[in-house]
Design a protein around this motif. Sequence first.
Motif, mmCIF file in Angstrom:
data_model
loop_
_atom_site.group_PDB
_atom_site.id
_atom_site.type_symbol
_atom_site.label_atom_id
_atom_site.label_comp_id
_atom_site.label_asym_id
_atom_site.label_seq_id
_atom_site.Cartn_x
_atom_site.Cartn_y
_atom_site.Cartn_z
ATOM 1 N N GLY A 29 -0.233 5.257 -26.633
ATOM 2 C CA GLY A 29 1.183 5.129 -26.334
ATOM 3 C C GLY A 29 1.971 5.958 -27.329
ATOM 4 N N LYS A 30 3.235 5.646 -27.448
ATOM 5 C CA LYS A 30 4.100 6.395 -28.356
ATOM 6 C C LYS A 30 3.810 5.989 -29.799
ATOM 7 C CE LYS A 30 8.729 7.990 -28.988
ATOM 8 N NZ LYS A 30 9.999 8.188 -28.343
ATOM 9 N N PRO A 52 2.405 7.534 -21.435
ATOM 10 C CA PRO A 52 2.169 8.024 -22.802
ATOM 11 C C PRO A 52 3.343 7.781 -23.751
ATOM 12 C CG PRO A 52 2.395 9.854 -21.261
ATOM 13 C CD PRO A 52 2.390 8.603 -20.454
ATOM 14 N N GLU A 53 4.509 7.475 -23.205
ATOM 15 C CA GLU A 53 5.689 7.197 -24.034
ATOM 16 C C GLU A 53 5.984 5.702 -24.132
ATOM 17 O OE1 GLU A 53 7.415 9.510 -25.822
ATOM 18 O OE2 GLU A 53 5.783 10.816 -25.178
ATOM 19 N N ALA A 54 5.034 4.863 -23.747
ATOM 20 C CA ALA A 54 5.247 3.416 -23.741
ATOM 21 C C ALA A 54 5.304 2.869 -25.169
ATOM 22 C CB ALA A 54 4.125 2.728 -22.973
ATOM 23 N N SER A 55 6.154 1.874 -25.352
ATOM 24 C CA SER A 55 6.206 1.180 -26.644
ATOM 25 C C SER A 55 4.974 0.286 -26.764
ATOM 26 C CB SER A 55 7.472 0.330 -26.729
ATOM 27 O OG SER A 55 7.414 -0.719 -25.778
ATOM 28 N N LEU A 56 4.767 -0.277 -27.940
ATOM 29 C CA LEU A 56 3.606 -1.137 -28.154
ATOM 30 C C LEU A 56 3.657 -2.356 -27.233
ATOM 31 C CD1 LEU A 56 1.014 -1.727 -29.668
ATOM 32 C CD2 LEU A 56 2.381 -2.798 -31.472
ATOM 33 N N GLU A 57 4.818 -2.924 -27.029
ATOM 34 C CA GLU A 57 4.950 -4.086 -26.152
ATOM 35 C C GLU A 57 4.579 -3.720 -24.713
ATOM 36 O OE1 GLU A 57 7.433 -3.083 -28.279
ATOM 37 O OE2 GLU A 57 6.930 -4.582 -29.789
ATOM 38 N N GLU A 58 4.991 -2.539 -24.249
ATOM 39 C CA GLU A 58 4.639 -2.098 -22.901
ATOM 40 C C GLU A 58 3.140 -1.820 -22.796
ATOM 41 O OE1 GLU A 58 8.847 0.091 -21.707
ATOM 42 O OE2 GLU A 58 7.306 1.220 -22.798
#
Length: 194
Positions: free
Chosen positions: A9-10, A150-156
């Motif tokens: 992720g990001k 690929p730009e997802a936050s950790l929560e996502e």
Amino acid sequence: METSFAITGKGYVLVAADTTAARSIVKMKTDEDKIKILSPHLLMAYSGEPGDTIQFSEYVERNIRLYQIRNTLTLGPSAAASWIRRSLADSIRSRRPYAVNLLVGGYDTSSHTPELYWIDYLGTLTKIPFGAHGYGSYFALSLLDRYHDPEASLEEGIATLKRCLDEVAKRLVVSPGKYLVKVVDKDGVREIEI
């Protein structure tokens, strides 16, 4: 019946592996840690034959540590994955090959990017945005293909991982009950609860 997943992720790599140690139809234990921390910003999830996985993961861990001691610097994710791939490729040409599948994830501190590598028992290496090994991969890869960002936050990323775990629990006949989840980012490796 082993299952392991990894998602980038990001700024992070999220790795999950089941905690069941089984042989044939017998469950030996349910608290096996199948994610080895290789350095402060590098980890490896392993699956395969029980003896091979423990021996090979310890061999990798100690050799990466030895490299760090000798050279006073740590291997980056791509260099470590290449060395691991070479070790597996050499073992398959020996009399005692390792039957181990790996997901190597890390955070490259020089380029400030997360990296994930898929390695199988034949020594095949590829850089991937997400991956899975084991029977759970039959159900999770299609979900990861659809929901990975690929730009997802950790929560996502955790939400996407939960979807995979729920699907495996629902679809797989002998699904693992418990998973261990670790994340590596700019702050290093840490275990998180799902």
